[in-house]
Write a protein that holds these residues in place. Structure first.
Motif, PDB file in Angstrom:
ATOM      1  N   VAL A 115       0.837  -1.202   0.000  1.00  0.00           N
ATOM      2  CA  VAL A 115       0.000   0.000   0.000  1.00  0.00           C
ATOM      3  C   VAL A 115       0.874   1.255   0.000  1.00  0.00           C
ATOM      4  CG1 VAL A 115      -1.645   1.360   1.361  1.00  0.00           C
ATOM      5  CG2 VAL A 115      -2.029  -1.078   1.035  1.00  0.00           C
ATOM      6  N   MET A 141      -6.781   7.771  -4.168  1.00  0.00           N
ATOM      7  CA  MET A 141      -6.278   6.432  -3.860  1.00  0.00           C
ATOM      8  C   MET A 141      -7.139   5.740  -2.807  1.00  0.00           C
ATOM      9  SD  MET A 141      -4.120   4.170  -4.797  1.00  0.00           S
ATOM     10  CE  MET A 141      -2.835   5.034  -5.688  1.00  0.00           C
ATOM     11  N   ASP A 142      -7.634   6.484  -1.813  1.00  0.00           N
ATOM     12  CA  ASP A 142      -8.470   5.839  -0.790  1.00  0.00           C
ATOM     13  C   ASP A 142      -9.730   5.220  -1.394  1.00  0.00           C
ATOM     14  OD1 ASP A 142      -7.227   5.759   1.714  1.00  0.00           O
ATOM     15  OD2 ASP A 142      -7.695   7.851   2.116  1.00  0.00           O
ATOM     16  N   GLU A 143     -10.355   5.883  -2.347  1.00  0.00           N
ATOM     17  CA  GLU A 143     -11.547   5.311  -2.969  1.00  0.00           C
ATOM     18  C   GLU A 143     -11.200   4.015  -3.695  1.00  0.00           C
ATOM     19  OE1 GLU A 143     -15.169   6.227  -6.111  1.00  0.00           O
ATOM     20  OE2 GLU A 143     -13.415   7.544  -6.142  1.00  0.00           O
ATOM     21  N   LEU A 173      -8.554   2.015  -3.159  1.00  0.00           N
ATOM     22  CA  LEU A 173      -8.186   0.995  -2.182  1.00  0.00           C
ATOM     23  C   LEU A 173      -9.411   0.431  -1.473  1.00  0.00           C
ATOM     24  CD1 LEU A 173      -4.993   2.567  -0.560  1.00  0.00           C
ATOM     25  CD2 LEU A 173      -5.102   0.693  -2.217  1.00  0.00           C
ATOM     26  N   PHE A 174     -10.378   1.291  -1.156  1.00  0.00           N
ATOM     27  CA  PHE A 174     -11.591   0.829  -0.497  1.00  0.00           C
ATOM     28  C   PHE A 174     -12.333  -0.175  -1.385  1.00  0.00           C
ATOM     29  CE2 PHE A 174     -15.890   0.941   1.125  1.00  0.00           C
ATOM     30  CZ  PHE A 174     -15.693   0.960   2.494  1.00  0.00           C
ATOM     31  N   LEU A 212      -3.094  -1.452   6.801  1.00  0.00           N
ATOM     32  CA  LEU A 212      -3.818  -0.223   6.487  1.00  0.00           C
ATOM     33  C   LEU A 212      -4.944   0.020   7.495  1.00  0.00           C
ATOM     34  CD1 LEU A 212      -4.150   2.129   4.454  1.00  0.00           C
ATOM     35  CD2 LEU A 212      -5.699   0.637   3.167  1.00  0.00           C
ATOM     36  N   LYS A 216      -5.991   3.347   9.483  1.00  0.00           N
ATOM     37  CA  LYS A 216      -7.138   4.061   8.929  1.00  0.00           C
ATOM     38  C   LYS A 216      -8.432   3.331   9.283  1.00  0.00           C
ATOM     39  CE  LYS A 216      -4.849   6.413   5.153  1.00  0.00           C
ATOM     40  NZ  LYS A 216      -5.051   6.888   3.792  1.00  0.00           N
ATOM     41  N   LEU A 242     -11.369   3.676   8.504  1.00  0.00           N
ATOM     42  CA  LEU A 242     -12.289   3.505   7.375  1.00  0.00           C
ATOM     43  C   LEU A 242     -12.336   2.054   6.902  1.00  0.00           C
ATOM     44  CD1 LEU A 242     -13.889   4.741   4.876  1.00  0.00           C
ATOM     45  CD2 LEU A 242     -11.637   4.985   3.802  1.00  0.00           C
ATOM     46  N   TYR A 243     -11.222   1.348   7.000  1.00  0.00           N
ATOM     47  CA  TYR A 243     -11.122  -0.007   6.461  1.00  0.00           C
ATOM     48  C   TYR A 243     -11.515  -1.098   7.458  1.00  0.00           C
ATOM     49  CZ  TYR A 243      -8.739   2.396   2.729  1.00  0.00           C
ATOM     50  OH  TYR A 243      -8.445   3.258   1.699  1.00  0.00           O
TER      51      TYR A 243
END
Length: 188
Positions: free
Chosen positions: A32, A58-60, A62-63, A118, A122, A124-125
């Protein structure tokens, strides 16, 4: 510039899916921390502009990659376990799944541990990982108690890591069967 034709955009309905697929490979290859829009674009054979056209950042991307990865991993376990009629059959099926290289291969395990890393930084994940674990435990609870299912889930993580880090000295299918029976069922 009259007289010059505008550059034609090539219609490529598969482009977004190709980017997502190649992002998985880039994560396996670079991690990552090392993955960039540029190296994903190169792997997907698309322009760098396609990356920003299809994804906000990148977050979108990766999600999406990690969500699909988790869904596919959970479905793999669910489909494998669907053929088991007894706890003993399930243990053998799971031991085979941990060693046959179909799912537990270098790229999948590298991406899995990138995903864990990750998620530690974060939040979010984290729900993606929680949903994956819950789905796997529910699949296991068809044949095992909730406590046994949780023990299996914990064991899988350790076995995957050990076998990934020690490919020549990892646990064999028969060693995994004995371990799972001993830890999760109190046998042996």
């Amino acid at each position: 510039m009259e007289g010059e034709s505008k550059r034609q955009r090539r219609h490529d309905p598969e482009r977004k899916e190709r980017i997502i697929s190649k992002a998985f490979g880039a994560i396996a290859q670079y991690g990552v921390a090392g993955v960039t829009h540029r190296n994903i674009a190169e792997l997907a054979e698309v322009s760098l502009g396609s990356m920003t056209y299809h994804f906000k950042g990148m977050d979108e991307l990766l999600f999406i990659v990690f969500s699909r990865f988790a869904e596919e991993g959970a479905e793999f376990v669910r489909s494998r376990l669907s053929g088991a009629a007894t706890p003993d059959e399930a243990i053998h099926i799971l031991a085979e799944a941990l060693t046959d290289g179909v799912w537990a291969n270098r790229d999948n395990i590298a991406v899995l541990y990138e995903f864990y890393s990750l998620a530690t930084r974060k939040p979010l994940y984290r729900p993606i990982l929680a949903a994956w674990s819950e789905t796997v435990r529910q699949s296991l609870e068809r044949l095992f108690t909730p406590e046994e299912a949780r023990a299996f889930d914990v064991c899988f993580e350790g076995i995957l890591l050990q076998n990934f880090l020690n490919p020549s000295g990892g646990l064999t299918s028969s060693e995994i069967v004995a371990l799972l029976k001993r830890i999760c069922l109190g046998d042996g």
